[in-house]
Design a protein around this motif. Structure first.
Motif, PDB file in Angstrom:
ATOM      1  N   SER A 114       0.828  -1.200   0.000  1.00 32.40           N
ATOM      2  CA  SER A 114       0.000   0.000   0.000  1.00 32.40           C
ATOM      3  C   SER A 114       0.865   1.255   0.000  1.00 32.40           C
ATOM      4  O   SER A 114       0.595   2.213  -0.739  1.00 32.40           O
ATOM      5  CB  SER A 114      -0.922  -0.006   1.229  1.00 32.40           C
ATOM      6  N   ALA A 168      -3.321   1.202  -3.819  1.00 32.41           N
ATOM      7  CA  ALA A 168      -2.931   1.501  -2.442  1.00 32.41           C
ATOM      8  C   ALA A 168      -4.111   1.313  -1.493  1.00 32.41           C
ATOM      9  O   ALA A 168      -3.956   0.794  -0.372  1.00 32.41           O
ATOM     10  CB  ALA A 168      -2.402   2.932  -2.346  1.00 32.41           C
ATOM     11  N   TRP A 169      -5.287   1.727  -1.924  1.00 28.88           N
ATOM     12  CA  TRP A 169      -6.494   1.602  -1.108  1.00 28.88           C
ATOM     13  C   TRP A 169      -6.794   0.131  -0.801  1.00 28.88           C
ATOM     14  O   TRP A 169      -7.039  -0.246   0.353  1.00 28.88           O
ATOM     15  CB  TRP A 169      -7.669   2.246  -1.834  1.00 28.88           C
ATOM     16  N   HIS A 194      -4.778  -2.546  -0.948  1.00 28.90           N
ATOM     17  CA  HIS A 194      -3.749  -3.158  -0.105  1.00 28.90           C
ATOM     18  C   HIS A 194      -3.869  -2.688   1.344  1.00 28.90           C
ATOM     19  O   HIS A 194      -3.652  -3.469   2.283  1.00 28.90           O
ATOM     20  CB  HIS A 194      -2.361  -2.836  -0.648  1.00 28.90           C
ATOM     21  N   ALA A 195      -4.217  -1.431   1.539  1.00 25.42           N
ATOM     22  CA  ALA A 195      -4.373  -0.905   2.899  1.00 25.42           C
ATOM     23  C   ALA A 195      -5.540  -1.586   3.608  1.00 25.42           C
ATOM     24  O   ALA A 195      -5.465  -1.883   4.812  1.00 25.42           O
ATOM     25  CB  ALA A 195      -4.571   0.603   2.867  1.00 25.42           C
TER      26      ALA A 195
END
Length: 853
Positions: A536, A548-549, A551-552
């Motif tokens: 992320s 990124a969203w 994975h976060a």
């Protein structure tokens, strides 16, 4: 301690009233600071104690020892004293840790304010102040004592002038009480004898006074002598024969068991009733001593503990050789268990070391300390390990794990790596058994951590094999790891990449993919979700916000499954930043609320620090700079975070100063944090530092310096496509890029400039959407030009409105169907958000800003 008014008949205690001394103290406590300065035996402590017992003051009594020169130990002592009367406040103070920096001192000040009543007088007594020499402890006391609270008086009791290192205290409005004030007068000496029904002729009273010079301790000994024959007195020369007189006059009627009990007490600092009852066993020795020598050994309800007169204590310490080794060890062990039960960790470690019980010492450390500890605690543990005999390591090989773990916490990676390899070879040569497997597990983890921390410079990811070996030891070791030891702490960046070469991030993430499952298996979920968080982070800085969203979110879910609070907090922080990129105010508000709520999680070691850093970043971005924590607004202060972990606060400080147009402070902050393990150690950190420097110098009209810094940031970011630091600088970066695009020969690709400028513009527009949404929802359409209005929840507004109408906390709680403790927590949150110092200040700020509308 207790001799300005001492009973001769211990079973029927009566005390000499000294109106002259009480009047001096009554006048003194009208000032903010009182120095009570006299030698041992003058009755300093008891004079203050006796006076305060007659008053209606709320008193907090802190008695110092030599070990209070260790900051963390001092804080355990300080919070323990507060906890006698205010357990909830003590708990909150314990959570913030010793306030050795301005950041923590700001926390410290905000907490007691919740409990201070404007119509109540508060007294803080600092007894044995002369023992404090540590610079950081003195600085805290100096700041605390000189902070202006009109209804607080600090009393410093000392055997000598306590000014060294505390000059700021002595420069204030102080009252002084000296030996001359404390001495018995001839009239008080006569009254003392009369009180105890001693018919002493006037000439003998005069002789006693001449001999003792009004020294309270000597007057008491003289009374003991006259108790046998009040008409016959021989000058005692007490100053030169004090211990002989104690032995002959005080301990003459004390039995052998009680005598040994007294000597055992001289081994320890904590004389709590519960502990002493444990040490005395089935015999009722406490009551025996209370009747026999109560003047020298008394219970103090301010401390919730017993006191021993300092001269008597010195005498007992000289008799410790009368105890057997087994008796000494047993006393230390019982004291250690009491300390662990009462959150006095540092003293517990010390007592366990003195007892030579390194097995229990090791267990206590594992049960109470996180994976990475602050430097002061690490230094204490290192000292214990280095002084431990070889047979201690042979008996419990887990000490090897602790020793090398401490070296890692201190950043001594090369030394830890070298010693770990020797230790592992030694352990593998032994016969297989669970104890050795447990030690091997820990050593493999530590060796893996050495490689992990060093990999950002070595690009050597072979450390993964040590985590794999640790996972194999897990089943045969029989060890169960629990929080806080199993909770990983997240450094400045998850991706430990220092160089700008392309491919470094991918190699780091691939190593984490192998490392994390093994670490989690070996250490009960430790690090679970860290590899997803790394993905992320890399995607976020590349501007791949959707990746990124996702994975976060995965990292967040995994972290919550295994109670990995710091991974959870960082995942929320990245989601918050992505929410700003999207311009989604509702999502941002929801995530921000979770960040604040999760900061109070039990076991979340750095909760207050990380909450301030993440919220501070958010407040700067959304133009709510008045809500930034005060410690982040300072130009520079020494960080108390572990060197392996700190750095994130650097960039928040720099961004705050930049928004405030304090450009010299920006540059000073960036320069002062050029640390190997801080922001400058990471490629992502260096890009951001140079980007901030560039816009700072541009606003300072230093165009050449701005171009040079921007070019450095560009060159560092280009191989891995890093864009986020440029986007998040918004309009100021857009202006700089526009200026640079008009120049020739800057060394920066024009296509990159144009592409980055478009990204910056898009980010700035989305950010403004969030700012307006936030203001509209929380401020009811109100805000100054920077949006610096307070974000109060409906519940906080309800409580603040009640305060403005003069309601008590109890009345507010009843009206809102809440507990008083919940109301207190809400008020603390209001103070933090409004940056208010007390209730009146909060109401004033809210009125000025129109929040009540």
């Amino acid at each position: 301690m207790f001799y300005s008014n001492v009973p001769i008949n211990q079973s029927n205690r009566v005390y000499l009233e000294r109106p002259r001394l009480d009047q001096i103290l009554e006048q003194a406590v009208r000032r903010p600071v009182v120095f009570v300065n006299a030698g041992v035996g003058y009755g300093k402590t008891h004079a203050v104690y006796s006076f305060l017992r007659k008053c209606q003051f709320m008193t907090f009594w802190i008695q110092f020892s030599e070990r209070d020169n260790i900051g963390v130990r001092f804080w355990e002592n300080f919070t323990g004293a507060v906890g006698v009367f205010s357990p909830n406040t003590a708990k909150m103070l314990t959570e913030i840790g010793f306030p050795e920096t301005n950041r923590k001192f700001a926390y410290y000040l905000s907490i007691p304010q919740m409990d201070l009543l404007s119509d109540r007088k508060y007294i803080f007594v600092y007894d044995n102040f002369q023992l404090i020499r540590d610079r950081k402890v003195l600085r805290f006391l100096e700041h605390s004592i000189t902070t202006s609270f009109p209804n607080i008086t600090s009393i410093l009791i000392s055997r000598n002038e306590p000014l060294a290192g505390a000059e700021k205290i002595s420069a204030g409005d102080i009252a002084r009480i000296t030996e001359e004030d404390l001495r018995f007068t001839p009239e008080e000496t006569a009254a003392f004898f009369e009180l105890h029904q001693l018919k002493v002729p006037a000439e003998i009273v005069s002789a006693v006074y001449r001999d003792t010079e009004g020294w309270a301790f000597a007057t008491y000994l003289a009374a003991l002598s006259l108790n046998r024959d009040s008409t016959h007195y021989v000058g005692m020369g007490v100053r030169s024969n004090i211990f002989r007189l104690i032995e002959g006059e005080i301990l003459a009627d004390v039995g052998e068991d009680a005598r040994k009990f007294l000597i055992k007490m001289s081994l320890i600092d904590h004389l709590a009733p519960e502990l002493l009852e444990d040490i005395q066993g089935e015999e009722n020795l406490l009551d025996q001593l209370d009747n026999a020598i109560g003047a020298f050994f008394q219970f103090d309800d301010y401390l919730n503990a017993y006191r021993i007169h300092p001269l008597f204590l010195e005498f007992l310490e000289g008799r410790q050789n009368e105890l057997g080794e087994g008796e000494i060890r047993e006393t230390y062990l019982k004291a250690a268990e009491w300390c662990l039960k009462n959150n006095q960790k540092i003293d517990a470690f010390t007592y366990l070391e003195k007892a030579g019980n390194y097995g229990r010492f090791l267990t206590a450390v594992n049960e109470t300390l996180p994976l990475i500890v602050a430097e002061p605690v690490a230094q204490i543990l290192l000292s214990v390990c280095e002084k431990a005999p070889a047979e201690a390591f042979a008996q419990d090989s887990g000490l090897y794990v602790l020793y090398t773990w401490v070296l890692i916490s201190l950043g001594l990676l090369e030394r830890a790596d070298r010693e770990l390899r020797e230790i592992i070879a030694k352990l593998k040569a032994r016969n297989p058994m669970p104890a050795n497997d447990r030690a091997l597990l820990g050593c493999y983890i530590n060796l893996g951590l050495c490689g992990y921390f060093a990999s950002m410079y070595t690009q050597d990811y072979s450390f993964v094999e040590y985590f794999e070996l640790a996972a194999r030891c897990r089943d045969t070791s029989g060890r169960t790891i629990k929080p806080p030891e199993s909770v990983v702490q997240v450094a400045f960046c998850v991706c430990r990449v220092s160089g700008r070469e392309k491919g470094g991030f991918e190699k780091c993430i691939a190593a984490l993919d192998k490392m994390v499952p093994c670490l989690a298996m070996a250490y009960n979920g430790c690090g679970w979700g860290l590899n997803d968080l790394a993905r992320s982070e890399f995607a976020l800085f590349q501007g791949k916000f959707e990746d990124a969203w996702q994975h976060a979110l995965v990292s967040l879910r995994k972290a919550r499954e295994r109670s990995q609070y710091e991974i959870e907090g960082r995942a929320l922080f990245y989601l918050l930043r992505i929410g700003l990129v999207r311009g989604d105010g509702e999502t941002v508000a929801r995530i921000f609320k979770q960040i604040e709520e999760r900061a109070g999680e039990i076991g979340f070691v750095n909760q207050n620090i990380l909450r301030d850093i993440m919220s501070g970043w958010f407040f700067v971005q959304t133009r709510q700079r008045d809500r930034v924590a005060s410690w982040l607004k300072n130009d520079f202060e020494e960080s108390d975070l572990n060197s392996v972990l700190y750095g994130l606060e650097t960039l928040v400080k720099a961004r705050y100063h930049l928004a405030e147009k304090r450009f010299s402070a920006v540059l000073a902050t960036l320069e002062n944090r050029n640390d190997k393990y801080g922001a400058a150690g990471y490629i992502l950190g260096r890009v951001e530092i140079k980007a901030i420097e560039a816009v700072c110098r541009y606003q300072m009209k230093n165009i050449a310096g701005a171009v040079e810094a921007l070019r450095a940031a560009y060159e560092l970011s280009l191989p891995n496509g890093i864009v986020l630091p440029f986007f998040e600088l918004g309009r100021t970066m857009r202006a700089l890029l526009s200026a640079v695009s008009a120049k020739a020969d800057t060394g920066i690709d024009r296509q990159w400039i144009e592409k980055t400028r478009k990204g910056v513009s898009a980010y700035a527009k989305k950010l403004m959407i969030v700012i307006r949404q936030y203001q509209g929802r929380n401020f009811e359409g109100r805000g100054d030009e920077d949006g610096n209005a307070a974000l109060l929840s409906p519940r906080e507004l309800e409580v603040l409105t009640g305060l403005s109408r003069g309601l008590t906390r109890k009345e507010i709680a009843e009206n809102a169907a809440l507990s008083e403790n919940t109301v207190k927590s809400i008020i603390r949150s209001i103070y933090t958000k409004l940056d208010a110092v007390n209730q009146a200040d909060a109401v004033r700020i809210a009125t000025v800003r129109g929040i009540f509308k």
